[in-house]
Design a protein around this motif. Structure first.
Motif, PDB file in Angstrom:
ATOM      1  N   GLY A 113     -54.897  -1.380  24.855  1.00 11.08           N
ATOM      2  CA  GLY A 113     -55.413  -0.185  24.191  1.00 11.08           C
ATOM      3  C   GLY A 113     -55.817  -0.421  22.757  1.00 11.08           C
ATOM      4  N   THR A 114     -55.017  -1.185  22.014  1.00 14.74           N
ATOM      5  CA  THR A 114     -55.273  -1.326  20.579  1.00 14.74           C
ATOM      6  C   THR A 114     -56.322  -2.384  20.272  1.00 14.74           C
ATOM      7  OG1 THR A 114     -53.402  -2.835  20.412  1.00 14.74           O
ATOM      8  CG2 THR A 114     -52.976  -0.512  20.003  1.00 14.74           C
ATOM      9  N   LEU A 115     -56.205  -3.595  20.892  1.00 15.96           N
ATOM     10  CA  LEU A 115     -57.122  -4.679  20.562  1.00 15.96           C
ATOM     11  C   LEU A 115     -58.442  -4.585  21.313  1.00 15.96           C
ATOM     12  CD1 LEU A 115     -54.710  -7.728  20.310  1.00 15.96           C
ATOM     13  CD2 LEU A 115     -55.575  -6.273  18.489  1.00 15.96           C
ATOM     14  N   LEU A 116     -58.375  -4.229  22.584  1.00 13.78           N
ATOM     15  CA  LEU A 116     -59.588  -4.204  23.395  1.00 13.78           C
ATOM     16  C   LEU A 116     -60.118  -2.796  23.617  1.00 13.78           C
ATOM     17  CD1 LEU A 116     -58.632  -6.860  26.073  1.00 13.78           C
ATOM     18  CD2 LEU A 116     -59.873  -7.184  23.947  1.00 13.78           C
ATOM     19  N   GLN A 117     -59.407  -1.805  23.110  1.00 19.32           N
ATOM     20  CA  GLN A 117     -59.789  -0.398  23.299  1.00 19.32           C
ATOM     21  C   GLN A 117     -60.100  -0.114  24.774  1.00 19.32           C
ATOM     22  OE1 GLN A 117     -62.864   0.840  20.605  1.00 19.32           O
ATOM     23  NE2 GLN A 117     -61.873  -0.015  18.795  1.00 19.32           N
ATOM     24  N   ALA A 118     -59.258  -0.663  25.663  1.00 18.68           N
ATOM     25  CA  ALA A 118     -59.496  -0.517  27.103  1.00 18.68           C
ATOM     26  C   ALA A 118     -59.214   0.905  27.544  1.00 18.68           C
ATOM     27  CB  ALA A 118     -58.628  -1.493  27.875  1.00 18.68           C
ATOM     28  N   GLU A 119     -60.176   1.475  28.272  1.00 22.15           N
ATOM     29  CA  GLU A 119     -59.978   2.782  28.883  1.00 22.15           C
ATOM     30  C   GLU A 119     -59.527   2.638  30.339  1.00 22.15           C
ATOM     31  OE1 GLU A 119     -63.734   4.599  28.361  1.00 22.15           O
ATOM     32  OE2 GLU A 119     -63.420   5.074  26.233  1.00 22.15           O
ATOM     33  N   SER A 120     -60.014   1.617  31.020  1.00 27.91           N
ATOM     34  CA  SER A 120     -59.610   1.331  32.397  1.00 27.91           C
ATOM     35  C   SER A 120     -59.881  -0.130  32.679  1.00 27.91           C
ATOM     36  CB  SER A 120     -60.357   2.220  33.396  1.00 27.91           C
ATOM     37  OG  SER A 120     -61.742   1.949  33.354  1.00 27.91           O
ATOM     38  N   ILE A 121     -59.293  -0.616  33.778  1.00 30.97           N
ATOM     39  CA  ILE A 121     -59.528  -1.979  34.201  1.00 30.97           C
ATOM     40  C   ILE A 121     -59.818  -2.003  35.690  1.00 30.97           C
ATOM     41  CG2 ILE A 121     -58.081  -3.003  32.402  1.00 30.97           C
ATOM     42  CD1 ILE A 121     -55.902  -3.327  34.521  1.00 30.97           C
ATOM     43  N   SER A 122     -60.548  -3.040  36.137  1.00 28.35           N
ATOM     44  CA  SER A 122     -60.797  -3.280  37.559  1.00 28.35           C
ATOM     45  C   SER A 122     -61.062  -4.771  37.712  1.00 28.35           C
ATOM     46  CB  SER A 122     -61.977  -2.443  38.064  1.00 28.35           C
ATOM     47  OG  SER A 122     -63.165  -2.819  37.396  1.00 28.35           O
ATOM     48  N   GLY A 123     -61.555  -5.179  38.837  1.00 26.24           N
ATOM     49  CA  GLY A 123     -61.841  -6.591  39.040  1.00 26.24           C
ATOM     50  C   GLY A 123     -61.700  -6.984  40.491  1.00 26.24           C
ATOM     51  N   GLU A 124     -61.544  -8.322  40.732  1.00 30.50           N
ATOM     52  CA  GLU A 124     -61.394  -8.797  42.092  1.00 30.50           C
ATOM     53  C   GLU A 124     -60.784 -10.197  42.092  1.00 30.50           C
ATOM     54  OE1 GLU A 124     -65.312  -8.800  43.676  1.00 30.50           O
ATOM     55  OE2 GLU A 124     -65.990 -10.527  42.499  1.00 30.50           O
ATOM     56  N   ALA A 125     -60.111 -10.518  43.217  1.00 32.08           N
ATOM     57  CA  ALA A 125     -59.635 -11.877  43.461  1.00 32.08           C
ATOM     58  C   ALA A 125     -60.649 -12.563  44.360  1.00 32.08           C
ATOM     59  CB  ALA A 125     -58.271 -11.854  44.106  1.00 32.08           C
TER      60      ALA A 125
END
Length: 706
Positions: A113-125
């Motif tokens: 939240g603080t360094l990357l200002q992330a609101e949400s995450i997703s992705g894949e393996a």
């Protein structure tokens, strides 16, 4: 071994460095934290486990992986899957239902939240290799990339992910070799996490491999030639007698035992271990446990509940609360081969009151002998009192064995007792053996082969046991027991008879007073005497211990006023004899003290000469009509009073010397003890109650006040 970083990866890193103006060292730590996320999402933490199917078991292994990205780090990976118990040579198999759930700690969520200002995450393996050694093979579980569902990043606290979002991922197929074991081990992992925020979508890829020096084995699967099936079926325990069982406090618990049968080892009845105790001196619920283990180590357990209850003080006509007993004919469970025909063997039903209810049994359920499976047939019967009994038969339809042999009869016969069980007889009656019937699955009707043992002594109260034993041609033995309770007969209420006379006075009665069967009340002590051939004998006392404060009695003419009295008070309508009880709903009629006229009592003894009474003030003739004057002479209508009657309105009642007014009494008469009231009507009511109590005490001797 590790793949090189792509231009896309460096571009993402440069954008993050420029946006947040952080040092290269701090950025690498941040990136390392972010790379933990996809790894843990796929393979670490607590998994969403799916119960293993039959023939499979759950496998869980934790390994340490070395990951290369913007920085290098180690992390634990926990791999779960459902793995076959064993495989046959050349068999193709799959590892099923692998899934994982991870909760990111609070400090990682804060960094997002603080360094990357992330609101949400997703992705894949995109890569996770599983290796099978024996017939060497390598399978990428993530050949079709497994998505990491987009998840909102909270302001604080932990963050939990599940991958896949629902269900599990299958790995395979693999092929077993000819012999030995198939060794399943873990391989490399590639993931790509995407951080969503004000700076756009930033991918952070990573490549990881198991750390050297570890045992990478996830599971060893044994290759077995098909052979005899493993005995995994536990024995079946059948309890003899009732369950639950009910005993009265002070009775004796006699262990009814149980039988045990195993699909391989046969009769294991002698191997049953029984534990638990029943204290019949104290009411309560007790448990008896029956345990048996077959040669393959399969253990079966059954429990019997024994309820010890207080005996009923005054049992009346018994209420039928006992459900009927259903005895299934034939085997239970029953086994049929696919393609055979199911023929309903039926059942019998016996009720302790209604007797044979076999024709009332309702049978429900179906058996499809064209399809292997377990089927249930339900037998239901209800007696006249509404008690319902249910039994179930399990029918297993199985594929036919390739080389079936002749079946071995290991089923014991079934004994059905005729008549009641338990049975109750009175002392002095005759025990007539009701008998029993017996049916065997092979030998058919074996009723004539039943051996009956035990005796019932109907001259002595007690509990007796009659035992019924039967053995079929194969040596299977069945036993049933009937409990016969011999009890003392209840006393029938006697004939009140002609009754005797009541006398009442202070002190003990004179020896020459009254006749055999007469009663006398000492009003000073409330002692009660009865006269027999030997004279007067004290037989009781009407006084008891002081009771708790009681209700108030009120007497009047007509129904009571609705505003009169308190809850619990009583009111007597002297006109009708109705007795009212005051409740929250008002006055209600509870009883009536007037009964039918009794038989006339015997004439009393002539009274002694009365004394000359004072001259009356009546201006009337000298007819000496015994009103407001004296009664003088040998017999002035003073029946059985053994004394004179002096005073106004001398109605001298036969059988008692109670005065009707506050005039002088004779030597045998006297004023009632001041236990309630001196009001004449209340005295009369008390007298009636005393007479009723005396009648109960002395076997309902009745008398007529003449």
């Amino acid at each position: 071994m590790f793949t090189s970083l792509s231009a896309t990866r460096f571009a993402a890193i440069n954008r993050i460095e420029e946006a947040f103006a952080i040092s290269n060292n701090l950025f690498k730590k941040t990136a390392a934290l972010m790379l933990v996320i996809p790894m843990l999402l796929m393979y670490a933490g607590g998994l969403n486990k799916v119960d293993a199917a039959e023939g499979y078991h759950e496998s869980e292994t934790t390994l340490t992986y070395y990951c290369e990205s913007v920085t290098n780090f180690e992390m634990p990976v926990t791999i779960n899957a459902n793995v076959p118990e064993s495989v046959e040579p050349g068999e193709e198999f799959t590892l099923t239902n692998s899934s994982t759930t991870v909760t990111l700690p609070e400090n990682v969520v804060g960094t997002l939240g603080t360094l990357l200002q992330a609101e949400s995450i997703s992705g894949e393996a995109t890569l996770f290799n599983i290796l099978a050694e024996n017939e060497d093979a390598e399978v990428n579980v993530a050949a079709d990339p497994i998505p990491i569902p987009e998840t909102e990043v909270p302001d604080s606290g932990t963050l939990t992910f599940s991958v896949p979002g629902e269900g599990g991922v299958d790995a395979g197929p693999f092929v077993a070799g000819d012999e030995g074991n198939v060794t399943i081990s873990a391989g490399a992992i590639d993931t790509n996490l995407i951080v969503h925020g004000p700076l756009g979508d930033s991918p952070i890829p990573a490549s990881c491999s198991p750390l050297d020096g570890q045992d990478l084995t996830l599971n060893e699967i044994q290759i077995e030639e098909p052979g005899d099936p493993v005995d995994e079926v536990e024995p079946e325990i059948a309890l003899n007698g009732e369950n639950p069982m009910e005993l009265e406090v002070g009775s004796t618990y006699e262990e009814p035992g149980a039988t045990a049968e195993d699909n391989v080892d046969g009769d294991l009845t002698d191997s049953i271990e029984i534990s638990g105790e029943v204290n019949t001196e104290e009411a309560g619920e007790y448990t008896i446990t029956y345990t048996v283990t077959d040669e393959a180590g399969n253990t079966a357990t059954e429990e019997r509940t024994v309820n010890v209850v207080e005996p009923e003080e005054e049992p009346g006509d018994p209420v039928d609360e006992v459900e009927p007993e259903i005895a299934l004919n034939g085997e239970n469970p029953m086994e049929l081969e696919v393609g055979s025909t199911y023929e309903e063997p039926g059942a019998t039903a016996e009720d302790n009151v209604d007797g044979d209810l076999t024709d009332s049994i309702e049978i429900s359920g179906e058996v499809n002998t064209e399809e292997a499976g377990e089927y249930t047939i339900t037998y239901t019967v209800t007696d006249e009192a509404g008690n319902t009994a249910t039994e179930e038969r399990t029918v297993n339809v199985v594929e036919p064995e390739e080389e079936p042999g002749d079946p071995v009869d290991e089923v014991e016969p079934e004994i059905a007792l005729n008549g009641e069980n338990p049975m109750e007889l009175e002392v002095g009656s005759t025990y007539e053996e009701p008998g029993a019937t017996a049916e065997d699955n092979v030998d058919g009707d074996l009723t004539d082969s039943i051996e009956i043992s035990g005796e019932v002594n109907t001259e002595e109260a007690g509990e007796y046991t009659i035992t019924y034993i039967l053995t079929d041609e194969a040596g299977n033995t069945a036993t049933e027991e009937r409990t016969v309770n011999v009890v003392e007969p209840e006393e029938e209420p006697g004939d009140p008879g002609a009754g005797g006379l009541w006398f009442a006075a202070e002190g003990s009665p004179a020896a020459d007073l009254g006749e055999t069967g007469d009663l006398y009340l000492d009003t000073s002590s409330n002692d009660v005497y009865m006269k027999d051939e030997d004279g007067w004998e004290k037989v009781g006392n009407l006084s008891g211990d002081n009771g708790i404060p009681g209700a108030t009695w009120t007497v009047g003419e007509g129904a009571p006023d609705t505003n009169e009295g308190n809850n619990g008070d009583l009111y007597l309508d002297k006109d009708t004899g109705d007795v009212y009880l005051k409740t929250v709903e008002g006055w209600n009629i509870e009883a009536n003290i007037k009964g039918e006229d009794g038989e006339d009592g015997q004439d009393g003894q002539d009274g002694k000469n009365g004394k000359q009474g004072p001259a009356g003030d009546c201006d009337c003739d000298d007819s000496n009509d015994n009103n407001n004057g004296a009664a003088v002479g040998e017999n002035h209508d003073n029946d059985n009073n053994n004394g004179s009657a002096v005073g106004s309105n001398n109605d001298n009642y036969s059988g008692t010397t109670f005065e009707r007014s506050k005039g002088n009494s004779s030597t045998m008469g006297g004023e009632l003890p001041k236990t309630a009231s001196n009001t004449p009507l209340i005295i009369l009511l008390g007298s009636l109650m005393a007479v009723a109590g005396g009648a109960l005490i002395f076997r309902k001797r009745s008398f007529k006040v003449g």
